[in-house]
Design a protein around this motif. Sequence first.
Motif, short mmCIF file in Angstrom:
data_model
loop_
_atom_site.label_atom_id
_atom_site.label_comp_id
_atom_site.label_asym_id
_atom_site.label_seq_id
_atom_site.Cartn_x
_atom_site.Cartn_y
_atom_site.Cartn_z
N SER A 40 11.50 -0.71 -1.29
CA SER A 40 10.32 -2.24 -0.29
C SER A 40 11.59 -2.86 0.00
O SER A 40 11.24 -3.91 0.71
CB SER A 40 9.29 -2.08 -0.69
OG SER A 40 8.47 -1.55 -1.55
N GLN A 43 13.99 -1.91 2.41
CA GLN A 43 12.63 -1.93 3.75
C GLN A 43 13.22 -3.76 4.07
O GLN A 43 13.38 -3.74 5.66
CB GLN A 43 11.35 -1.59 3.75
CG GLN A 43 10.65 -1.64 4.79
CD GLN A 43 9.96 -0.35 4.68
OE1 GLN A 43 9.51 -0.12 3.47
NE2 GLN A 43 9.05 0.08 5.91
N ALA A 49 14.00 -2.11 10.57
CA ALA A 49 12.70 -1.50 9.56
C ALA A 49 11.43 -3.00 9.16
O ALA A 49 11.74 -3.87 7.71
CB ALA A 49 13.68 -1.16 8.05
N LYS A 53 4.46 -1.35 9.14
CA LYS A 53 4.10 -0.04 9.73
C LYS A 53 3.15 -0.43 11.86
O LYS A 53 4.35 0.08 12.03
CB LYS A 53 3.71 0.88 9.80
CG LYS A 53 3.56 1.62 7.76
CD LYS A 53 5.46 2.35 8.04
CE LYS A 53 5.64 2.39 6.39
NZ LYS A 53 6.66 2.82 6.59
N THR A 54 2.47 -1.12 11.90
CA THR A 54 1.80 -1.55 12.69
C THR A 54 1.85 -3.61 13.01
O THR A 54 1.76 -3.89 11.96
CB THR A 54 0.57 -1.04 12.70
OG1 THR A 54 -0.22 -1.47 12.14
CG2 THR A 54 0.88 0.53 13.10
N THR A 57 -1.60 -4.52 10.62
CA THR A 57 -0.92 -4.12 9.47
C THR A 57 -0.14 -5.65 8.96
O THR A 57 -0.67 -6.36 7.84
CB THR A 57 -0.30 -3.42 9.03
OG1 THR A 57 0.63 -2.29 9.43
CG2 THR A 57 -1.64 -1.82 9.20
#
Length: 100
Positions: A40, A43, A49, A53-54, A57
């Motif tokens: 995490s 990322q 990144a 993810k969207t 979210t």
Amino acid sequence: AAAPSAAEAVARDAAVPAPQRLETGTPDAAGSERRKAAGSATQAASPAAPAAKTPETGIEEIRALLRAGRNEEAARRLREFRAAWPDYPLPPDLRAFAGD
């Protein structure tokens, strides 16, 4: 020499510190959590990144941070969100938080 019994092997493994158990491949719940946290952090540190993810979210994660009173982290995540999705319109509550 005879192979150690299962009980002896368990006792030996229990006496080994966690980092050594990770190196020998023995499952370690704390090590698993450390690997998740490291993934995490990697990322989140990568601008390519985004943490979410969207966009949806991402918005919910920022709101959750605000509800928890973690405003500095929410501000950081909002900056990351805008870098990842610059054309995504912010909802009114996050526009107010961002000072737009």
